[in-house]
Scaffold this motif. Sequence first.
Motif, PDB file in Angstrom:
ATOM      1  N   TYR A  76       0.835  -1.199   0.000  1.00  0.00           N
ATOM      2  CA  TYR A  76       0.000   0.000   0.000  1.00  0.00           C
ATOM      3  C   TYR A  76       0.873   1.253   0.000  1.00  0.00           C
ATOM      4  O   TYR A  76       1.897   1.313   0.688  1.00  0.00           O
ATOM      5  N   TRP A  80      -1.833   3.224   5.836  1.00  0.00           N
ATOM      6  CA  TRP A  80      -3.158   2.631   5.610  1.00  0.00           C
ATOM      7  C   TRP A  80      -4.061   3.006   6.773  1.00  0.00           C
ATOM      8  O   TRP A  80      -3.707   2.813   7.937  1.00  0.00           O
ATOM      9  N   LEU A  81      -5.221   3.591   6.466  1.00  0.00           N
ATOM     10  CA  LEU A  81      -6.209   3.917   7.488  1.00  0.00           C
ATOM     11  C   LEU A  81      -7.510   3.190   7.167  1.00  0.00           C
ATOM     12  O   LEU A  81      -7.794   2.875   6.004  1.00  0.00           O
ATOM     13  N   TRP A 202      -1.684  11.326  10.286  1.00  0.00           N
ATOM     14  CA  TRP A 202      -1.619  10.241   9.306  1.00  0.00           C
ATOM     15  C   TRP A 202      -2.595  10.575   8.188  1.00  0.00           C
ATOM     16  O   TRP A 202      -3.748  10.940   8.435  1.00  0.00           O
ATOM     17  N   ASP A 204      -4.134   9.081   4.413  1.00  0.00           N
ATOM     18  CA  ASP A 204      -4.246   7.916   3.552  1.00  0.00           C
ATOM     19  C   ASP A 204      -4.803   8.351   2.204  1.00  0.00           C
ATOM     20  O   ASP A 204      -5.992   8.660   2.086  1.00  0.00           O
ATOM     21  N   GLY A 206      -3.704   6.399  -0.541  1.00  0.00           N
ATOM     22  CA  GLY A 206      -3.655   5.159  -1.313  1.00  0.00           C
ATOM     23  C   GLY A 206      -2.927   5.281  -2.636  1.00  0.00           C
ATOM     24  O   GLY A 206      -3.111   4.445  -3.534  1.00  0.00           O
ATOM     25  N   HIS A 276      -6.259  11.849  11.889  1.00  0.00           N
ATOM     26  CA  HIS A 276      -6.376  10.800  10.879  1.00  0.00           C
ATOM     27  C   HIS A 276      -7.173  11.378   9.711  1.00  0.00           C
ATOM     28  O   HIS A 276      -8.324  11.797   9.893  1.00  0.00           O
ATOM     29  N   VAL A 278      -8.477  10.547   5.932  1.00  0.00           N
ATOM     30  CA  VAL A 278      -8.693   9.541   4.891  1.00  0.00           C
ATOM     31  C   VAL A 278      -9.023  10.268   3.600  1.00  0.00           C
ATOM     32  O   VAL A 278     -10.046  10.971   3.510  1.00  0.00           O
ATOM     33  N   ASN A 280      -8.189   8.563   0.353  1.00  0.00           N
ATOM     34  CA  ASN A 280      -8.319   7.575  -0.717  1.00  0.00           C
ATOM     35  C   ASN A 280      -9.772   7.556  -1.212  1.00  0.00           C
ATOM     36  O   ASN A 280     -10.677   7.227  -0.452  1.00  0.00           O
TER      37      ASN A 280
END
Length: 291
Positions: A76, A80-81, A202, A204, A206, A276, A278, A280
């Motif tokens: 990945y 990755w989350l 973090w 993500d 992707g 966090h 996200v 992707n």
Amino acid sequence: MTALELFQEHRPMLFGIAYRMLGSAADAEDVVQDAWLRWHGVDADSVAEPRAYLARTVTNLSINKLRSAAARREAYVGPWLPEPLVEAAGAADADGGVERAEDVSLAMLVVLETLSPLERAVFVLREVFGFSHREIAEATDRSEAAVRQVATRARDHVRARRPRYDAPAALRRRLTDDFLAACAGGDLNQVLALLAPDVTAWSDGGGKVRAALRPVHGADKVARWILGVMATSIPDFGAHRVDVNGRPGLLITSGGVPDTVCCAEFAEDGTVTALHLVRNPHKLRRAQPPL
């Protein structure tokens, strides 16, 4: 009660087990569907404990799916989350959402990701859904003594890594609003004032959209990275207060299309200790801006 009625009664629990183990709502739905096909093929009247039987089926299907996904996770691009569960703000407070009496936050799912598939299964079944060590032993084909050892190891591992402070929902919502206002204002000093010195972010993407390939540490770097992303990669920026896995969070849109789901963890002094994000697109297909 018919076989279908029995399955529907336990469906929320089955999805909860699979989602916590896999970190993907889409994969969890696939596992639940496979479990239904298997359940449909047995004589439900001959099953003494349907709840335990169905939980065992979903657990083993999830473990198999995790093992097959291991190579993909290693390849990945970037952190990755989990795939977030997004609802209109306040929905979790109103009806409890999907199995939200237990902790299913993004931060918690990230911690579960550090466990082995067996440890994750034992922890989820024991700590979240209250199955006995005997039932878990039968579900995982282990001895009860072995399950107790795994349960202790997993519980200690999670305790050492989960967020130290869990802000009440009302405070979390207010702090999230403050953070949104600071970011939307684009004032670096205002954002810095809301970040803990040792904050980590973090993101993500992707490999599909812009995201940091490694966690970003430190208030100055995190603040500059967030403001940089908002300024340069999210045209027609929009922000919406939502519930992310039952907790206050943010859905950022670009031209009305979901772009980023953000969830923060806070220290007792109200500063952000972890972010966090996200991004992707494949993980945001279920996220929709509130009407």
